[in-house]
Design an enzyme around this catalytic site. Sequence first.
Site, PDB file in Angstrom:
ATOM      1  N   VAL A  35       0.829  -1.239   0.098  1.00 61.01           N
ATOM      2  CA  VAL A  35      -0.025  -0.104  -0.055  1.00 61.01           C
ATOM      3  C   VAL A  35       0.854   1.351  -0.054  1.00 61.01           C
ATOM      4  CG1 VAL A  35      -1.642   1.245   1.222  1.00 61.01           C
ATOM      5  CG2 VAL A  35      -1.972  -1.309   1.406  1.00 61.01           C
TER       6      VAL A  35
ATOM      7  N   GLU B  36     -10.121   6.323   5.615  1.00 62.19           N
ATOM      8  CA  GLU B  36     -10.842   5.677   4.575  1.00 62.19           C
ATOM      9  C   GLU B  36     -10.391   4.350   4.158  1.00 62.19           C
ATOM     10  OE1 GLU B  36     -13.784   7.249   2.494  1.00 62.19           O
ATOM     11  OE2 GLU B  36     -13.674   5.258   2.548  1.00 62.19           O
TER      12      GLU B  36
ATOM     13  N   GLY C  80      -1.557 -16.559  -4.128  1.00 62.02           N
ATOM     14  CA  GLY C  80      -1.308 -15.249  -3.395  1.00 62.02           C
ATOM     15  C   GLY C  80      -2.513 -14.401  -2.977  1.00 62.02           C
TER      16      GLY C  80
ATOM     17  N   LYS D 268     -13.683  -3.980  10.330  1.00 63.29           N
ATOM     18  CA  LYS D 268     -13.980  -3.016   9.354  1.00 63.29           C
ATOM     19  C   LYS D 268     -15.613  -2.811   9.703  1.00 63.29           C
ATOM     20  CE  LYS D 268     -10.968  -4.715   5.981  1.00 63.29           C
ATOM     21  NZ  LYS D 268     -10.844  -5.737   4.767  1.00 63.29           N
TER      22      LYS D 268
ATOM     23  N   GLY E  50      -5.425  -4.379  -2.199  1.00 60.03           N
ATOM     24  CA  GLY E  50      -4.507  -4.057  -3.563  1.00 60.03           C
ATOM     25  C   GLY E  50      -3.902  -2.767  -3.449  1.00 60.03           C
TER      26      GLY E  50
HETATM   27  N1  HSE Z   1      -7.195  -9.250   4.112  1.00 58.09           N
HETATM   28  C1  HSE Z   1      -8.041  -8.201   3.593  1.00 58.09           C
HETATM   29  C2  HSE Z   1      -8.929  -8.958   2.638  1.00 58.09           C
HETATM   30  C3  HSE Z   1      -7.748  -6.800   2.684  1.00 58.09           C
HETATM   31  O1  HSE Z   1      -8.818  -9.906   2.240  1.00 58.09           O
HETATM   32  O2  HSE Z   1      -9.965  -8.173   2.163  1.00 58.09           O
HETATM   33  C4  HSE Z   1      -6.966  -5.877   3.689  1.00 58.09           C
HETATM   34  O3  HSE Z   1      -8.239  -5.554   4.521  1.00 58.09           O
END
Ligand code: HSE
Length: 445
Positions: A18, A133, A191, A209, A306
């Site tokens: 990131v 965000e 991956g 989240k 990503g």
């Molecule tokens: N590991 C998280 C996912 C991405 O698989 O959505 C980062 O928050």
Amino acid sequence: MSSTARTVNVGLIGLGTVGGGVARVILRHRDEYLSAYGIDLRIKRACALEPERARELGLPDEAFTSDWHDVVADPNIDIVIELIGGDHPATEIFEAALTSGKHVVSANKALLGRHVERLGRLAAQHHVQIRCEAAAGGGIPIVNALEHALVGNEILTVAGILNGTTNYILTRMEREGLDFAEVLADAQRLGYAEADPTADVDGFDAASKVAILSSIAFHTRITTDDVFQEGIRNVSAADIEQARSLGYTVKLLGIARNTADGVDVRVHPTMIPTDHMLASVSGAMNAVYVVGDAVGETMFYGAGAGSFPTASAVVGDVLELADAISHTPGPKAEIEPFDRVLPLRSIDDLVTRYYVRLVVVDEVGTLLPIMDVFARHGISISQINQLQDGDGSRCSVVFLTHKAAEGDMAAARQELDELAAVEQVASVIRIEDVASWAEGAEENE
Ligand code: HSE
């Protein structure tokens, strides 16, 4: 350079996936930020373990440091971007940056999901902001929508596919008829899943989240520890196939509802009708469905992870802060949504329908004690389906229930587990009443 242009210096801590994306986006668009917004955005310090990484990203050698203290101690830095994740030293970075009057932009959902209240108060004390965000939904501008565009609403429901790894696994299980372990191993090889997939597959990432989003949506204090959490390890190909034949799709949802009985906030595998908009979100994509009393149903869709999508969210926060820094009176101090504490509704009080799959001994009278357990706990069955999946001596039987209380289902489950006729309570999956999500929204005139 416009005469009113203002230089805003950022310190970037973490140059991984990131952080690298953030550096690339800022360097690529710097001229545009200057000409369009009058902001001369500079990466004044960049912190990583190796200087080669900074060079590879095109950052000047003098910006590089391997010690995060250099970033937070630099008096010319306005905004610290924390992208190393984890608890330590991220906590210390937040504390040092905030107390020295620097705004912090971060994607650290694990830290913010647990400690945003304490860190938010620290930010308020020092008249600076924390922006996050990128911490929920990656590139999807959902925090911005909840804090700005939708702020005139009472938010009734937030329901999201907030974890790409699990959505990728469930999508492949559905499409290819494979079991969880097989898809997880392949996803790790490709991956898509981490070597240690725990945070994703056991629901912790989604819980962080949904804690962040529900705190903002309902203006209350909800931490990751308040979120009931169940992952996808026990979902099997057989359950997904059964769900499909019954008109449902299985998704790992983060659900938050502001009900009259308190805030209901949970993460678990959920059956939703295949024609619901969240059901069509496939692969590693994320989506957040939001119901506001005025706006009604909305859905925000995009890449939840990503390099560049997450960088998009981080740089958006940085530019909003940079814009405010460039104008008098500057950014407002952190607002404190945590002074209001709405009651939380216990998971035991959830009332929903259930899908229950039992592996049973296939002989005369097996169903009698099972039905007795359901009946004694006040759980009414709406459908029974015996699968032809056994070896003749045992098989799966699927029960769909009418609405029942979670506490009753938990007690029934324990008793079912102890019955001689039941070899295994293979799965219990909640069937969400999606029609109730929009209850309370205004009727359109
Ligand atoms: N590991 C998280 C996912 C991405 O698989 O959505 C980062 O928050």
